[in-house]
Design an enzyme around this catalytic site. Structure first.
Site, mmCIF file in Angstrom:
data_model
loop_
_atom_site.group_PDB
_atom_site.id
_atom_site.type_symbol
_atom_site.label_atom_id
_atom_site.label_comp_id
_atom_site.label_asym_id
_atom_site.label_seq_id
_atom_site.Cartn_x
_atom_site.Cartn_y
_atom_site.Cartn_z
ATOM 1 C CE LYS A 1 -4.723 4.089 -6.210
ATOM 2 N NZ LYS A 1 -5.152 2.724 -6.000
ATOM 3 C CB CYS B 1 -3.293 2.562 -1.479
ATOM 4 S SG CYS B 1 -3.406 0.888 -0.887
ATOM 5 C CD GLU C 1 -6.883 2.105 -8.831
ATOM 6 O OE1 GLU C 1 -5.745 1.657 -8.552
ATOM 7 O OE2 GLU C 1 -7.767 2.296 -7.959
ATOM 8 C CD GLU D 1 -28.669 18.221 -4.539
ATOM 9 O OE1 GLU D 1 -29.608 18.555 -3.796
ATOM 10 O OE2 GLU D 1 -28.092 19.022 -5.307
ATOM 11 C CB CYS E 1 -0.946 -0.011 1.205
ATOM 12 S SG CYS E 1 -1.921 1.485 1.329
ATOM 13 C CG HIS F 1 -29.291 22.325 -4.081
ATOM 14 N ND1 HIS F 1 -29.370 21.391 -5.090
ATOM 15 C CD2 HIS F 1 -29.517 23.535 -4.657
ATOM 16 C CE1 HIS F 1 -29.654 22.017 -6.232
ATOM 17 N NE2 HIS F 1 -29.736 23.304 -5.981
ATOM 18 C CE1 TYR G 1 -10.545 -1.789 -6.036
ATOM 19 C CE2 TYR G 1 -10.884 -4.053 -6.715
ATOM 20 C CZ TYR G 1 -11.185 -2.998 -5.873
ATOM 21 O OH TYR G 1 -12.105 -3.150 -4.879
HETATM 22 P P1 NDP Z 1 -7.748 -8.061 -10.448
HETATM 23 O O1 NDP Z 1 -7.848 -9.483 -10.033
HETATM 24 O O2 NDP Z 1 -8.676 -7.053 -9.927
HETATM 25 O O3 NDP Z 1 -7.782 -7.972 -12.029
HETATM 26 C C1 NDP Z 1 -6.963 -8.770 -12.841
HETATM 27 C C2 NDP Z 1 -7.399 -8.555 -14.264
HETATM 28 O O4 NDP Z 1 -6.506 -9.226 -15.139
HETATM 29 C C3 NDP Z 1 -8.790 -9.103 -14.526
HETATM 30 O O5 NDP Z 1 -9.462 -8.214 -15.356
HETATM 31 C C4 NDP Z 1 -8.501 -10.413 -15.243
HETATM 32 O O6 NDP Z 1 -9.488 -10.739 -16.152
HETATM 33 C C5 NDP Z 1 -7.234 -10.092 -16.000
HETATM 34 N N1 NDP Z 1 -6.403 -11.256 -16.229
HETATM 35 C C6 NDP Z 1 -6.004 -12.187 -15.344
HETATM 36 N N2 NDP Z 1 -5.227 -13.114 -15.941
HETATM 37 C C7 NDP Z 1 -5.135 -12.760 -17.245
HETATM 38 C C8 NDP Z 1 -4.498 -13.320 -18.380
HETATM 39 N N3 NDP Z 1 -3.782 -14.437 -18.285
HETATM 40 N N4 NDP Z 1 -4.626 -12.681 -19.562
HETATM 41 C C9 NDP Z 1 -5.357 -11.561 -19.666
HETATM 42 N N5 NDP Z 1 -5.988 -10.981 -18.631
HETATM 43 C C10 NDP Z 1 -5.886 -11.581 -17.431
HETATM 44 O O7 NDP Z 1 -6.232 -7.713 -10.129
HETATM 45 P P2 NDP Z 1 -5.431 -6.356 -10.091
HETATM 46 O O8 NDP Z 1 -4.053 -6.785 -10.467
HETATM 47 O O9 NDP Z 1 -6.088 -5.292 -10.879
HETATM 48 O O10 NDP Z 1 -5.529 -5.957 -8.570
HETATM 49 C C11 NDP Z 1 -5.239 -6.891 -7.527
HETATM 50 C C12 NDP Z 1 -6.015 -6.535 -6.293
HETATM 51 O O11 NDP Z 1 -5.450 -5.413 -5.686
HETATM 52 C C13 NDP Z 1 -7.468 -6.150 -6.561
HETATM 53 O O12 NDP Z 1 -8.290 -7.274 -6.574
HETATM 54 C C14 NDP Z 1 -7.785 -5.238 -5.429
HETATM 55 O O13 NDP Z 1 -8.322 -5.975 -4.379
HETATM 56 C C15 NDP Z 1 -6.434 -4.652 -5.049
HETATM 57 N N6 NDP Z 1 -6.371 -3.247 -5.489
HETATM 58 C C16 NDP Z 1 -7.192 -2.317 -4.921
HETATM 59 C C17 NDP Z 1 -7.175 -0.992 -5.325
HETATM 60 C C18 NDP Z 1 -8.099 0.001 -4.711
HETATM 61 O O14 NDP Z 1 -8.629 -0.265 -3.635
HETATM 62 N N7 NDP Z 1 -8.364 1.122 -5.354
HETATM 63 C C19 NDP Z 1 -6.254 -0.544 -6.361
HETATM 64 C C20 NDP Z 1 -5.463 -1.585 -6.908
HETATM 65 C C21 NDP Z 1 -5.520 -2.881 -6.482
HETATM 66 P P3 NDP Z 1 -10.824 -11.523 -15.709
HETATM 67 O O15 NDP Z 1 -11.757 -10.508 -15.180
HETATM 68 O O16 NDP Z 1 -11.251 -12.153 -16.972
HETATM 69 O O17 NDP Z 1 -10.387 -12.537 -14.687
#
Ligand code: NDP
Length: 449
Positions: free
Chosen positions: A51, A48, A181, A440, A43, A435, A177
């Site tokens: 980012k 976090c 982002e 709201e 984080c 407002h 996510y």
């Molecule tokens: P996520 O699991 O959220 O997303 C991974 C993405 O990669 C999905 O869209 C997935 O597709 C895709 N993917 C996975 N494997 C492959 C592949 N082999 N080829 C192509 N696409 C693929 O992971 P992130 O890395 O984005 O984030 C990890 C975690 O970190 C999040 O789950 C979240 O909990 C945390 N996080 C929180 C944030 C916040 O609170 N603002 C900010 C950043 C991270 P599919 O949907 O098809 O599985």
């Protein structure tokens, strides 16, 4: 407990590990925390915090554009990546220091090094052996790249925080996510950005409308969406790179960022040898009280892969400390965890998606709205806000609140309190609005779908 060197040894100095250690020490436990890198974990160092700082930088571009409609002429605005990196690094170093001080003030002994679990009560750091009544695994996770040819040519979010220079073009792979982002950050900073996702729907697991609306907004902001496309490989292409797609198409670019998920950090920890059961993806398997298959070994945070969010790791750390050292076994309620995605525009969400609500509660009423917020009437921005309430038809209880728009996270945080209190739609309606605000609208939604 004096038969051991400590009451608790925590491995990992991220959000969860630091919180569990600090609170345990406040209950009188003798605690040591072992960390091999910088305190603060993902984080603070590569998640976090940096980012969000990058996201502010990216937003400044649209702030300059918006200002024109309010009479400002902004000329000569220049962006300098190196300045942003240096300022970000300075802030991260400050936070690392705060974490060290917080632990020191709490009486937690911080040990720098890489730890390995030797047995149910013993940890090795190089040649040094330390024992404790309880061990806590809070080692977090790491970004993973898909197993495709040339994957080594792409980076993950870890490297994105330290790029020497901004590329001219980037392809961000993923639809979660981190992908949305970083696509928003690069795009805001002027990089020609393509978001490549293997599905048509972004943000799996969120209410479907959020992914749909976000895709429209990202495109409207100038991001090229390559949806329903799988990455098949990466190859060098002159000075740049070429992303080969399953469809046979390819995209040339200068940088590829994989945002394809994260896996638990368990390699080299000796957990399996110590008898700790891991899930298929390496996550430490724990019960409701964060106890692993070895009663003295516990785990919290991303390494258990329940919900990879800092506030969840913090809450798990607090609960564990209470369970172990306050004689007050505490279970965490994982319902209604609010979350924000710092894409441009932001997303905020709490409670159940429409699909999950229908599955769990049967009949639901849906209230949604999409509108141009007041600011855009002068700024000329085409950005529109989306809001949605999912309401149980029988009880009138609001089961989910979802938003795409500026400061969605700030707005949803307040609604999360209401949802946790079991607020009904009638109570939302009886609440006066502020407002003129965007928020709201959440208390003036009158028309069901
Ligand atoms: P996520 O699991 O959220 O997303 C991974 C993405 O990669 C999905 O869209 C997935 O597709 C895709 N993917 C996975 N494997 C492959 C592949 N082999 N080829 C192509 N696409 C693929 O992971 P992130 O890395 O984005 O984030 C990890 C975690 O970190 C999040 O789950 C979240 O909990 C945390 N996080 C929180 C944030 C916040 O609170 N603002 C900010 C950043 C991270 P599919 O949907 O098809 O599985």
């Amino acid at each position: 407990m004096a038969q051991y060197d400590y009451d608790l040894i925590t491995i990992g100095g991220g959000s969860g590990g630091v919180r569990a250690s600090r609170i345990s020490a406040s209950y009188g436990a003798r605690v040591a925390l072992i960390e091999s890198g910088d305190l603060g974990g993902t984080c603070v160092n590569v998640g976090c915090i940096p980012k969000k700082l990058f996201s502010y930088a990216a937003h400044a571009a649209s702030d300059f554009a918006d200002a024109r409609g309010f009479g400002w002429s902004v000329t000569g605005a220049q962006f300098d990546w190196k300045t942003l990196l240096a300022n970000k690094d300075r802030e991260i170093t400050r936070l690392n220091g705060i974490y060290a001080k917080v632990l020191q003030d709490a009486g937690v002994k911080v040990i720098t090094g890489r730890a390995r679990v030797v047995d149910a009560h013993t940890v090795a750091i190089g040649e040094q052996m330390l024992s404790a009544a309880h061990l806590l695994i809070a080692t977090g996770g790491h970004a993973v790249k898909p197993d495709i040819p040339g994957a080594e040519l792409g980076i993950t979010s870890d490297q994105a925080f330290h790029l020497d220079a901004l590329p001219r073009r980037v392809v961000v792979i993923g639809g979660g996510y981190i992908a949305v982002e970083f696509a928003s950050i690069f795009n805001g900073l002027g990089v020609a950005t393509t978001l490549l996702h293997r599905r048509t729907q972004l943000l799996r697991g969120f209410d479907e409308d959020l992914g749909k609306v976000l895709a429209e907004e990202l495109a409207q902001h100038g991001i090229t969406l390559a949806l329903n496309e799988t990455p098949a490989g990466l190859a060098r292409d002159g000075d740049g790179l070429r992303v080969l797609l399953g469809s046979g198409r390819s995209i040339s670019t200068d940088l590829v960022l994989f945002a394809t998920g994260r896996l638990p950090n368990v390699a080299g920890l000796g957990l399996v040898e110590a008898g700790v059961k891991l899930a298929k993806n390496g996550a430490v398997q724990v019960d409701d009280f964060y106890c692993s298959s070895v009663p003295s070994i516990h785990a919290i945070g991303d390494v258990i892969d329940r919900v990879q969010l800092t506030p969840v790791a913090l809450a798990e750390g607090m609960a564990l400390a209470r369970t172990l050292f306050k004689n007050d076994p505490a279970k965490l309620d994982y319902a209604n965890i609010p979350t924000a995605v710092f894409s441009h525009p932001h997303i905020g969400s709490v409670g159940l998606s429409e699909a999950k609500a229908r599955e769990k509660h049967g009949a639901v009423d849906i209230y949604r709205t999409r509108f141009r917020p007041l600011k855009t009437t002068l700024s000329g921005s085409a950005e529109r806000v989306f809001m949605k309430l999912v309401v149980a038809r029988d009880s009138g209880r609001v089961l989910g609140a979802h938003m795409v728009g500026a400061e969605a996270g700030e707005i949803i945080q307040g609604l999360a309190v209401a949802l946790n209190c079991g607020a009904t739609k009638a109570q939302f309606d009886a609440t006066l609005g502020i407002h003129p605000t965007t928020a709201e609208e959440f208390v003036t939604l009158r028309n069901k779908d």
